[in-house]
Structure formats: structure tokens, C-alpha cells
Design an enzyme around this catalytic site. Structure first.
Site, mmCIF file in Angstrom:
data_model
loop_
_atom_site.group_PDB
_atom_site.id
_atom_site.type_symbol
_atom_site.label_atom_id
_atom_site.label_comp_id
_atom_site.label_asym_id
_atom_site.label_seq_id
_atom_site.Cartn_x
_atom_site.Cartn_y
_atom_site.Cartn_z
ATOM 1 N N ASP A 1 6.474 -2.130 5.412
ATOM 2 C CA ASP A 1 5.951 -1.149 4.467
ATOM 3 C C ASP A 1 4.655 -1.587 3.805
ATOM 4 O O ASP A 1 4.555 -1.642 2.584
ATOM 5 C CB ASP A 1 6.987 -0.867 3.373
ATOM 6 C CG ASP A 1 7.942 0.206 3.802
ATOM 7 O OD1 ASP A 1 7.451 1.255 4.255
ATOM 8 O OD2 ASP A 1 9.155 -0.007 3.692
ATOM 9 N N ASP A 2 3.659 -1.889 4.598
ATOM 10 C CA ASP A 2 2.335 -2.232 4.082
ATOM 11 C C ASP A 2 2.322 -3.506 3.260
ATOM 12 O O ASP A 2 1.399 -3.732 2.484
ATOM 13 C CB ASP A 2 1.753 -1.092 3.247
ATOM 14 C CG ASP A 2 1.156 -0.031 4.132
ATOM 15 O OD1 ASP A 2 0.664 -0.391 5.213
ATOM 16 O OD2 ASP A 2 1.185 1.145 3.755
ATOM 17 N N ALA A 3 3.354 -4.317 3.407
ATOM 18 C CA ALA A 3 3.265 -5.631 2.786
ATOM 19 C C ALA A 3 2.556 -6.549 3.770
ATOM 20 O O ALA A 3 2.499 -6.261 4.962
ATOM 21 C CB ALA A 3 4.653 -6.171 2.484
ATOM 22 N N GLY B 1 -2.688 -3.232 1.338
ATOM 23 C CA GLY B 1 -1.375 -3.846 1.428
ATOM 24 C C GLY B 1 -1.155 -4.771 0.252
ATOM 25 O O GLY B 1 -2.085 -5.131 -0.460
ATOM 26 N N ARG C 1 -1.941 6.191 10.980
ATOM 27 C CA ARG C 1 -3.215 6.199 10.242
ATOM 28 C C ARG C 1 -4.422 6.238 11.158
ATOM 29 O O ARG C 1 -5.500 6.626 10.733
ATOM 30 C CB ARG C 1 -3.287 4.974 9.347
ATOM 31 C CG ARG C 1 -2.110 5.009 8.406
ATOM 32 C CD ARG C 1 -2.141 3.942 7.387
ATOM 33 N NE ARG C 1 -0.872 4.026 6.666
ATOM 34 C CZ ARG C 1 -0.237 3.009 6.156
ATOM 35 N NH1 ARG C 1 -0.774 1.822 6.241
ATOM 36 N NH2 ARG C 1 0.896 3.169 5.542
#
Ligand SMILES: [Zn+2]
Length: 644
Positions: A219-221, A362, A394
Site C-alpha cells: 500500500d504505497d509504503a 510513499g 497509475r
């Protein structure tokens, strides 16, 4: 203009829809027909670019054609100072024309030469990148990205913790962020150098592997290599400025009673560790919350006092500036104000925000030890690991291209040109940079086999790894985190206050409440809305159902106070008449009335009552009581049925 067919305003007999107004710098000169005004605009422009008839090149000739909507039609000419203008190529003469924002929207300017259509376009851009803003021009390969991502980057480019200026030493902004380890990007658009952005670096080149590793990149970490962090990746500082003003406490014209420095009274010697004899702190001192930062002597109390540092984050004293008084600076008045600049170090932390230049932001989830990071055959370990799921939806292909170009640039020691529209379908960047990679002995597509840092085994697929310029954004957990167990409450409602600064809570609002209800988590709902909020005990009368009419009685000697309902109680002096009436109703009149002493209670103001004993205690939110009070002030009574 009059020679070209404009009727002067004095000579105009009729004006209306069929005539075009002619204005210079907002002043009406005259009128002409719409057809003629277009003709005049074209003639003026030709003369202007050719340099004929003394028409300046920076004249703006705004011709607005007649239409059913939009701006009022006419010929609007501007020649004033300080107008924003930009150069474009004027096709009829092949020379430079300078156009302004008003005329530009009514002109046909082709972006590239092959795009020119005869009798439509009058101008062409000198470079296609001229249609982009400064910010947009800093995005590498922006022509390979989905357009919203480029817009996100334009937003984030402004939030980078970069280099805000070159005169930072002399500045005293309230808050300033600065990246200490800024680098020039390996992959950059040609305008990057034209803008002189190397004087203001706002990011770091990072080796980025696109791999789902350890789940800490969900999740975009993003996982940051702990060693990269220790080498200074994304290291930044924050500057804060605080004013210490001794004249704040006295009104204008009063004599100065507080002086920087120490008095002859007794004061703790520890103060001298931070503060010099002049009462001001040493530059370079490390201060924590509560530490003294300035000392002054107060004549009135005859005591030496200190101002203390009151931010929760520890800081270093960066500079101390003495500020003079505007009102009487001529007669050398005594120093009353200093501004202290603090330097707060901000190493990248878990929860801090980073972003590439493609709208791919992120949050750092872990600083992973180098020994457990995957490594390639040449021993390269990524500085950053991001998840492959960040890409399909994206469509930031520009980031892949940048990664490829950055890797090839590193291997050959060259800065890569990332100007948009340099490549096309026949000559793709994948081939161009692929050949470079191949020449350096690497995989053509930028993939490499990686080995697990934990087990040393080769990962089953090749991993896309390259060099991407990463920006550190100035949203940091340290400025945002919010914690509360118990703390300050609102005096009126007894509910927790809001706001991070005040140690408040995060509100469980109506929508959150609905979510709890929807999940059936009744105990959680009660816990958040009552127990952890304004839980109170309140007395209530079971007979009349009121929480406002209960009160505690004055305890008798040797006894305890009791809760009684004043509304249901009868005044002691009225008891006899009341009871008599009841008896008269029932028929037997002559019996003696006797009231047991234990039924009588006092309200603390000398009045005695009988009855009102049927009370109990309930747990309610305090605001309910407040609501009841407000409503009763409006003449509305709330009644509660209490059972059993
Ligand atoms: Zn009552």
C-alpha cells in the site's frame, strides 16, 4: 489606428453589436467593424514583428472575435509596464514575436513545426516544452506518464524538503525545511540546467528495486535501506525562529525595567551552561523542552528570570539576532528584542513521506538492515524498495524509463537527457537506454537477478532495479502524530478537546459512529462515545424522571448526606396542610399527624423538606446533562424513565 479605419470616439454616430470597440490600455479610442478590427490586428502584428512604424515588440494586440459567449469582442491593445510575455516564432516573417496572456488565447500557435496548418497557424513554439510550466518541465519523461500523475508531481514538487534558497544564513523565516544531502539528478530535462536547479537540489538519487519484499512495502509504503539512511539519504533539517521580546510586558513610553543579562541576586548556576553573561544563549547549544534560552533581570521584582524553550522537539541554537527598536533606533536604545533561530534535525523516520518525480508518493515503513536487503550479482543493494502494485493502475511509465536511464547513466558516468518528446515509436527510450545497459554488461531491459538478503537464495524472478531521483516531502510524522489516553477536557461538555497541540483526541464523528453500528460493535461504540469521553455519574429522581431537580441534603450529625428530589419533596411547613387535605379527601379528619424525623431533610439554606426519597444514580454522558440544562432554560423538560 485612425488611418487604418478606426472611427474616433468623438466621431462615432452609432455603436452596437455590429461594431468592434478599439481600446488601448483600457481606454476606448474608437470603433470599427469586426472585419476591419481583425484586419487591423493582423497588420499591427506584422508591423510589430517587422519593426515597422515604431511599434514596440512587447505590444499586446488582443483581437477578440464576435461570438455568442465569452469575452466582449473588439480590439484590445496593451502597452503598459510589467506584463508577462513570452517569445514565439511568427510564421509570416520567421522572426521572434513576443506574446502576452490576453492575446495568446485568441491566437493559433502550433506546438511543433509538422503540426502547422496553412492559413490556421500564425505562430509556432520555439520548443515544444514551452507549453509546460517550470514545475512541469522538471518532471523527466513526463510524456510517458498518465497526465494526472504529472499534475500530482507538480503539486508535490512544491512540497519537497529541498533547498529553499541560497541565503539561508541570513533568513529568519518562521519555519524552513532544508535537505542536507541534495544531489543533482542523473536523469534530468534540459531545462533543469537552464533554470539553474543545481543551486537548489531537492532530492537524492536512489537505487530502487521494484519488488514485493517482506510485506513492508504494501500500500504505497516503501522500505528504506538502513545503511542508506545512515549515509545521509534524505537527511534534512528544519529551522524555526522564535522572538524573545522583553518590551511585550510594558506599555509604550514606560521606562525599561527588564534587561537582558544576569542580576546580582541569587540564581541557579546551571543557567550559565546554556546562557552567556549577556543573557543570550551560546550558538550551537543543544536545548530540550524546559531548558533556559535567555536570561533577563527584572528591576521591579529584583530577580533574574529565564525564558525557556517550549517545543517538544530538541533543537540546536543556530543563530541569535539582535533586533533594534524602530521607534527610537536613533538614540541607541537598550536591546529589548532578540530572535533565536533553532535548528531541528530531521533524519528520515518511519512514517515520513517520500516521492519520485512521477506522482508516486510513499511512506517509509521500515529502515531495513542492509544485511537483510536483497542484493544483485554485482553486490548492489537497493536504497529503496517499492511495491510493483504501485504501477499498473497509475501507469507512470516515465518512472520506469527514468529508472532505466538512471541506471545506464550511473554505469557510463553520464547525465541523461529526460526532456519530453525526444523519443518516438521508432526510436524508443527502452532501446536507447537498453543499448547503453547492454554495453555496460547489464540486462537490456533493466532486470537483474536478485538474491534474498535473508536466505541468500536467488529470487525466482528477475527484479527491475535502477536509479530513480527521490524527493523527501515535508510532511513528517513528527509534526503529525497524535496520541491520547486521558488528557484535557472541555470545561462545558467534559468531552476531550480536539487538536494535536493541546493533546486532544481524534473525534469519533457521526460517520465513524455509523461504521461502528454497521459492524455491530456495540461495546466499542459505547467505549468510544461514553467511557473514553464524558462518562459521568448523575443522580436522577425515579418518580419525576429528572436529573436536574436532584440535590444532596445536608448530612445530619453522625449521618451521611443523601440525594433527594426537590421537586417531589414537600416543604416542611406545608406538610400538615397537604396531609390534611389528603385526609379530608379520604374522610377521617381527627387523627394526629406524626412525621418521623428521618423523613425530614435540609437543603443547606435552612429550609426543611419531607419526601423526594425515590432517587438513584445513573451513568450518562455529561453533555446530556448540559443539554437538559439548556433545554430547561428554554422551558423544555426532559423526562427519563429509569427502571427498575
Ligand atoms: Zn422527582
Amino acid at each position: 489606428l485612425f488611418e487604418l479605419g478606426v472611427t474616433p470616439i468623438e466621431a462615432c454616430s452609432q455603436i452596437g453589436q455590429n461594431y468592434a470597440v478599439v481600446q488601448i490600455d483600457g481606454e476606448i479610442i474608437g470603433y470599427t467593424s469586426h472585419k476591419n478590427s481583425a484586419q487591423i490586428a493582423n497588420t499591427l502584428r506584422f508591423w510589430k514583428v517587422a519593426g515597422k512604424n515604431g511599434i514596440p515588440l512587447d505590444l499586446e494586440i488582443g483581437y477578440v472575435p464576435p461570438s455568442t459567449k465569452g469575452q466582449y469582442p473588439g480590439l484590445f491593445i496593451f502597452g503598459g509596464h510589467s506584463r508577462m510575455m513570452r517569445p514565439v516564432k511568427y510564421l509570416p516573417l520567421g522572426k521572434e514575436d513576443i506574446v502576452g496572456p490576453f492575446e495568446q488565447v485568441y491566437m493559433n500557435i502550433a506546438v511543433t513545426a509538422p503540426e502547422i496548418v496553412n492559413d490556421v497557424h500564425t505562430h509556432v513554439e520555439f520548443s515544444p516544452t514551452n507549453i509546460l510550466s517550470i514545475l512541469a518541465n522538471l518532471t523527466p519523461f513526463s510524456d510517458y506518464n498518465q497526465s494526472p500523475r504529472n499534475m500530482y508531481q507538480c503539486q508535490m514538487g512544491k512540497q519537497t524538503m529541498g533547498t529553499p534558497g541560497v541565503g539561508l544564513v541570513h533568513r529568519s523565516d518562521n519555519k524552513l525545511y532544508r535537505l542536507q544531502s541534495g544531489q543533482t539528478p542523473i536523469v534530468k530535462a534540459n531545462l533543469y540546467d537552464d533554470y539553474g536547479m543545481d543551486n537548489f537540489p531537492n532530492g537524492t538519487n536512489a537505487v530502487v528495486a521494484v519488488i514485493s519484499y517482506t510485506c513492508y512495502d504494501m500500500d504505497d509504503a516503501m522500505i528504506i535501506n538502513k545503511s542508506a539512511d545512515e549515509r545521509g539519504f534524505g537527511y534534512g533539517t528544519m529551522y524555526k525562529v522564535e522572538k524573545v521580546d522583553l518590551s511585550m510586558n510594558r506599555s509604550r513610553g514606560d521606562p525599561i525595567t527588564q534587561h537582558f543579562g544576569f542580576g546580582s541576586d541569587e540564581w541557579p548556576q546551571e543557567w550559565l551552561t546554556n546562557i552567556d553573561e549577556d543573557g543570550l544563549p551560546y550558538v550551537g547549544t543543544f536545548v530540550q523542552e524546559g531548558d533556559p534560552i535567555a536570561a533577563f533581570y527584572d528591576e521591579i521584582s529584583g530577580k533574574t528570570k529565564v525564558k525557556t524553550y517550549h517545543h517538544s522537539e530538541p533543537a540546536y541554537i543556530e543563530a541569535v539576532n539582535l533586533i533594534g527598536d524602530d521607534s527610537n533606533s536613533l538614540n541607541n536604545s537598550e536591546l529589548q528584542t532578540v530572535s533565536i533561530k533553532y535548528r531541528i534535525t530531521r533524519t528520515p523516520q518511519i512514517g515520513d513521506k517520500f516521492s519520485s518525480r512521477h506522482g508516486q508518493k510513499g511512506v517509509c515503513s521500515r529502515k531495513w538492515p542492509t544485511i537483510d536487503m536483497p542484493f544483485s550479482e554485482t553486490g548492489i543493494q537497493p536504497d529503496i524498495i517499492i511495491n510493483p502494485h504501485a504501477f499498473p493502475s497509475r501507469m507512470t511509465i516515465g518512472m520506469f524509463v527514468e529508472s532505466l536511464a538512471g541506471k545506464a547513466g550511473c554505469l557510463h558516468g553520464i547525465a541523461q537527457d529526460a526532456t519530453p518528446w525526444r523519443f518516438n515509436e521508432e526510436d524508443t527510450p527502452a532501446d536507447y537506454f537498453g543499448e547503453q545497459l547492454k554495453a555496460a554488461g547489464y540486462n537490456y531491459h533493466g532486470n537483474e537477478p536478485l538474491y534474498s538478503g535473508a536466505t541468500g537464495e536467488e529470487l525466482r524472478v528477475d527484479i527491475y532495479i535502477g536509479v530513480v531521483y527521490y524527493q523527501r516531502l515535508r510532511h513528517m510524522v513528527n509534526d503529525k502524530y497524535q496520541v491520547r489516553s486521558t488528557g484535557p477536557v472541555n470545561a462545558l461538555t467534559m468531552q476531550p478537546v480536539k487538536g494535536r497541540k493541546r493533546g486532544g483526541g481524534i473525534r469519533i464523528g457521526e460517520m465513524e459512529r455509523d461504521a461502528f453500528i454497521g459492524h455491530g460493535t456495540a461495546y466499542l461504540l459505547q467505549d468510544r462515545l461514553l467511557n473514553c469521553s464524558d462518562y459521568t455519574h448523575s443522580a436522577i429522581c425515579k418518580d419525576c424522571g429528572s436529573i436536574l431537580t436532584t440535590q444532596s441534603s445536608v448530612p445530619r450529625i453522625g449521618g451521611k448526606s443523601t440525594v433527594r428530589c426537590r421537586r417531589c419533596a414537600i416543604k416542611f411547613e406545608d406538610v400538615k396542610s397537604v396531609l390534611n387535605k389528603q385526609k379530608a379527601a379520604s374522610g377521617d379528619e381527627n387523627e394526629d399527624i406524626y412525621i418521623d424525623d428521618s423523613y425530614i431533610w435540609e437543603d443547606g439554606q435552612g429550609k426543611k423538606f419531607v419526601g423526594g426519597v425515590n432517587t438513584t444514580t445513573v451513568a450518562i454522558p455529561f453533555v446530556l446533562k448540559y443539554l437538559d440544562s439548556e433545554l430547561s432554560a428554554m422551558g423544555i423538560r426532559l423526562k427519563y424513565n429509569v427502571e427498575p
